[in-house]
Design an enzyme around this catalytic site. Structure first.
Site, PDB file in Angstrom:
ATOM      1  N   ASP A 125       0.927  -1.299   0.050  1.00 39.97           N
ATOM      2  CA  ASP A 125       0.095   0.112  -0.091  1.00 39.97           C
ATOM      3  C   ASP A 125       0.800   1.326   0.108  1.00 39.97           C
ATOM      4  OD1 ASP A 125      -1.864   2.248   1.008  1.00 39.97           O
ATOM      5  OD2 ASP A 125      -3.455   0.685   1.224  1.00 39.97           O
ATOM      6  N   ASN A 142     -13.519  -3.482   2.536  1.00 37.13           N
ATOM      7  CA  ASN A 142     -14.613  -2.449   2.654  1.00 37.13           C
ATOM      8  C   ASN A 142     -15.541  -2.565   1.286  1.00 37.13           C
ATOM      9  OD1 ASN A 142     -13.262  -1.211   5.145  1.00 37.13           O
ATOM     10  ND2 ASN A 142     -12.004  -0.047   3.805  1.00 37.13           N
ATOM     11  N   GLN A 165     -14.948   2.141   1.303  1.00 40.58           N
ATOM     12  CA  GLN A 165     -14.378   1.793   0.067  1.00 40.58           C
ATOM     13  C   GLN A 165     -14.171   2.979  -0.837  1.00 40.58           C
ATOM     14  OE1 GLN A 165     -16.790  -0.859  -2.239  1.00 40.58           O
ATOM     15  NE2 GLN A 165     -14.870  -1.633  -3.716  1.00 40.58           N
ATOM     16  N   HIS A 180     -10.682  -5.420  -3.192  1.00 42.68           N
ATOM     17  CA  HIS A 180      -9.345  -5.690  -2.541  1.00 42.68           C
ATOM     18  C   HIS A 180      -9.341  -5.869  -1.341  1.00 42.68           C
ATOM     19  CE1 HIS A 180     -10.231  -1.516  -2.302  1.00 42.68           C
ATOM     20  NE2 HIS A 180      -9.221  -1.216  -1.251  1.00 42.68           N
ATOM     21  N   HIS A 208      -7.019  -5.518   2.273  1.00 43.85           N
ATOM     22  CA  HIS A 208      -5.927  -4.989   3.132  1.00 43.85           C
ATOM     23  C   HIS A 208      -5.548  -6.106   4.051  1.00 43.85           C
ATOM     24  CE1 HIS A 208      -6.527  -0.722   2.274  1.00 43.85           C
ATOM     25  NE2 HIS A 208      -7.899  -1.183   2.037  1.00 43.85           N
TER      26      HIS A 208
END
Length: 136
Positions: free
Chosen positions: A32, A88, A95, A101, A103
């Site tokens: 990230d 999310n 989101q 995706h 995390h």
């Protein structure tokens, strides 16, 4: 299938450079760019799905298997003390990119991060009502 205007589709396809820590035919996992902690990564399916609701069942199952594999590697290589998996769905849930995706946030003692919510205090009747809505 890729969506032309999706930045995560472009990253997953390798069209936009990223710090990739894992890749196979279905997924690319990247670090990230705004990490919560050291090693914070995102699991990106290469096929586009806006969110969990649109993600194929077989892909959904494979995401968790991959998360387990990478979590083990994070613990061994980064020495993290724990791990949060955060996913999310929808703007109201936080989101910001409309491409499913997950995390992976390694946690370290005293890392200063907080992932949580304010617990509610439902009555037993409210819980029973919700249960009935879900299974009724």
């Amino acid at each position: 299938m890729k969506k032309d205007d999706c930045i995560f589709c472009k990253i997953a396809a390798g069209e936009i450079p990223s710090k990739t820590i894992y890749e196979d035919e279905l997924f690319r996992v990247i670090l990230d760019l705004g990490p919560a902690t050291k090693g914070h990564a995102l699991i990106l399916p290469k096929d586009h799905a806006d969110n969990l609701f649109k993600l194929p069942d077989d892909t959904a199952g494979k995401v968790l298997v991959l998360a387990k594999k990478l979590a083990t590697q994070m613990k061994e290589k980064l020495g993290c003390d724990g791990l949060n998996l955060v996913q999310n769905n929808g703007e109201e849930a936080g989101q910001t990119v409309k491409h499913f995706h997950m995390h992976m946030i390694p946690r370290y003692k005293n890392d200063g991060q907080r992932i949580g919510w304010k617990p509610g205090e439902p009555t037993q009747d409210e819980l029973e009502s919700i249960k009935n809505q879900m299974i009724g």
